[in-house]
Design a protein around this motif. Structure first.
Motif, PDB file in Angstrom:
ATOM      1  N   UNK A   1       0.676  -1.377  -0.264  1.00 60.18           N
ATOM      2  CA  UNK A   1       0.176  -0.343   0.257  1.00 60.18           C
ATOM      3  C   UNK A   1       0.986   1.557  -0.234  1.00 60.18           C
ATOM      4  N   UNK A   2       2.020   1.272   0.585  1.00 61.57           N
ATOM      5  CA  UNK A   2       2.960   2.100   0.841  1.00 61.57           C
ATOM      6  C   UNK A   2       3.551   2.558  -0.853  1.00 61.57           C
ATOM      7  N   UNK A   3       3.932   1.398  -1.351  1.00 59.43           N
ATOM      8  CA  UNK A   3       3.827   1.988  -2.622  1.00 59.43           C
ATOM      9  C   UNK A   3       3.301   2.478  -3.333  1.00 59.43           C
ATOM     10  N   UNK A   4       2.087   1.645  -3.158  1.00 56.91           N
ATOM     11  CA  UNK A   4       1.482   2.464  -4.228  1.00 56.91           C
ATOM     12  C   UNK A   4       0.879   4.092  -4.092  1.00 56.91           C
ATOM     13  N   UNK A   5       0.848   4.261  -2.420  1.00 61.00           N
ATOM     14  CA  UNK A   5       1.133   5.653  -2.189  1.00 61.00           C
ATOM     15  C   UNK A   5       1.480   6.253  -2.774  1.00 61.00           C
ATOM     16  N   UNK A   6       3.291   5.897  -2.520  1.00 64.07           N
ATOM     17  CA  UNK A   6       4.700   5.974  -3.430  1.00 64.07           C
ATOM     18  C   UNK A   6       4.267   6.963  -5.251  1.00 64.07           C
ATOM     19  N   UNK A   7       3.504   5.675  -5.488  1.00 62.23           N
ATOM     20  CA  UNK A   7       2.974   6.140  -6.915  1.00 62.23           C
ATOM     21  C   UNK A   7       1.961   7.069  -7.230  1.00 62.23           C
ATOM     22  N   UNK A   8       0.787   7.614  -6.522  1.00 60.28           N
ATOM     23  CA  UNK A   8       0.012   8.621  -6.148  1.00 60.28           C
ATOM     24  C   UNK A   8       0.641   9.450  -5.688  1.00 60.28           C
ATOM     25  N   UNK A   9       1.657  10.100  -5.333  1.00 61.34           N
ATOM     26  CA  UNK A   9       1.965  10.725  -4.285  1.00 61.34           C
ATOM     27  C   UNK A   9       2.881  11.307  -5.374  1.00 61.34           C
ATOM     28  N   UNK A  10       3.624  10.988  -6.522  1.00 66.44           N
ATOM     29  CA  UNK A  10       4.709  11.261  -7.485  1.00 66.44           C
ATOM     30  C   UNK A  10       3.972  12.351  -8.421  1.00 66.44           C
ATOM     31  N   UNK A  11       2.643  11.811  -8.471  1.00 64.33           N
ATOM     32  CA  UNK A  11       1.694  12.525  -9.601  1.00 64.33           C
ATOM     33  C   UNK A  11       1.159  13.739  -8.767  1.00 64.33           C
ATOM     34  N   UNK A  12       0.381  13.733  -7.759  1.00 62.89           N
ATOM     35  CA  UNK A  12       0.057  14.373  -7.075  1.00 62.89           C
ATOM     36  C   UNK A  12       1.075  15.795  -6.603  1.00 62.89           C
ATOM     37  N   UNK A  13       2.561  15.527  -6.235  1.00 66.07           N
ATOM     38  CA  UNK A  13       3.344  16.410  -5.653  1.00 66.07           C
ATOM     39  C   UNK A  13       3.702  17.172  -6.888  1.00 66.07           C
ATOM     40  N   UNK A  14       4.047  16.031  -8.161  1.00 67.48           N
ATOM     41  CA  UNK A  14       4.250  17.026  -9.161  1.00 67.48           C
ATOM     42  C   UNK A  14       3.675  18.126  -9.844  1.00 67.48           C
ATOM     43  N   UNK A  15       2.500  17.773  -9.519  1.00 66.73           N
ATOM     44  CA  UNK A  15       1.282  18.517 -10.502  1.00 66.73           C
ATOM     45  C   UNK A  15       0.989  19.680  -9.542  1.00 66.73           C
ATOM     46  N   UNK A  16       0.982  19.599  -7.891  1.00 67.66           N
ATOM     47  CA  UNK A  16       0.736  20.589  -7.295  1.00 67.66           C
ATOM     48  C   UNK A  16       2.008  21.935  -7.479  1.00 67.66           C
ATOM     49  N   UNK A  17       2.860  21.031  -7.125  1.00 66.57           N
ATOM     50  CA  UNK A  17       4.432  22.048  -6.929  1.00 66.57           C
ATOM     51  C   UNK A  17       5.347  22.637  -7.988  1.00 66.57           C
ATOM     52  N   UNK A  18       4.495  21.774  -9.513  1.00 70.80           N
ATOM     53  CA  UNK A  18       4.654  22.870 -10.490  1.00 70.80           C
ATOM     54  C   UNK A  18       5.385  24.624 -10.293  1.00 70.80           C
ATOM     55  N   UNK A  19       5.858  24.979 -10.577  1.00 70.17           N
ATOM     56  CA  UNK A  19       6.013  26.509 -11.024  1.00 70.17           C
ATOM     57  C   UNK A  19       6.223  27.320  -9.242  1.00 70.17           C
TER      58      UNK A  19
END
Length: 191
Positions: free
Chosen positions: A101-119
């Motif tokens: 579950x943590x590994x799946x969470x990391x995958x989702x966090x990769x996209x979420x953080x990337x999206x929220x942090x851009x710029x």
């Protein structure tokens, strides 16, 4: 990155070769991050969270998800890239284990953080990384519930890792202040 590597009107500044190099290098670094054990209290920590957050902040959602998905694919194929592997198992068996579950969470966090942090600047990136911890702990604890009693979930699946994860977020934020937000914008165009 050199402007000479792009063509006029190109929506992505990185070429396919550059993108592939980032994903391959990022995947290798993610595997290394899983293997590094740093003495910490109350449990030793790996650098998974640091890698996930750093790639998301630096390269945006597309590259960050590609890096972590490639890492998961290598692990699912049986390569011992995960923390504690091969001793604690390899391949799909490892993914179905207590940390799946943590590994799946990391995958989702990769996209979420990337999206929220851009710029974003430093505080926006910190906020994005803190939000990214929600799917990591949420999915991690939900999956862990199949393996341990619910009364132990916080004590076993959250509390030992909170301080270390906050330290890793601070490290990424500190490093991120030296990396202009324009880098994130360059890599995330067209995502």
């Amino acid at each position: 990155m050199s402007e000479a590597l792009t063509t006029p009107g190109q929506t992505r500044p990185a070429t396919a070769i550059q993108s592939a190099a980032v994903i391959i290098t990022g995947t290798a670094l993610m595997a290394l991050a899983a293997k590094v054990q740093i003495p910490f209290w109350p449990v030793p920590m790996t650098l998974h969270t640091l890698g996930v957050m750093a790639f998301a902040v630096a390269f945006g959602p597309r590259a960050a998800v590609s890096i972590f998905a490639s890492y998961l694919a290598l692990g699912a194929a049986g390569l011992p890239v995960f923390s504690g592997s091969p001793e604690r198992g390899i391949g799909v068996a490892y993914l179905m284990g207590p940390t799946g579950g943590y590994l799946l969470g990391y995958l989702i966090a990769s996209g979420l953080v990337g999206y929220l942090a851009v710029g974003k600047k430093t505080f926006g990136r910190i906020w994005a990384m803190l939000v990214g911890m929600i799917p990591i702990y949420g999915l991690g604890v939900a999956w862990l519930a199949f393996y341990i009693p619910s009364s132990e979930l916080f004590v076993v699946g959250v509390a030992p890792f909170l301080l270390g994860d906050l330290v890793k977020i601070c490290v990424v934020a500190a490093i991120g202040t030296a990396i202009p937000a324009s880098i994130s914008r360059r890599w995330s165009k067209g995502q």
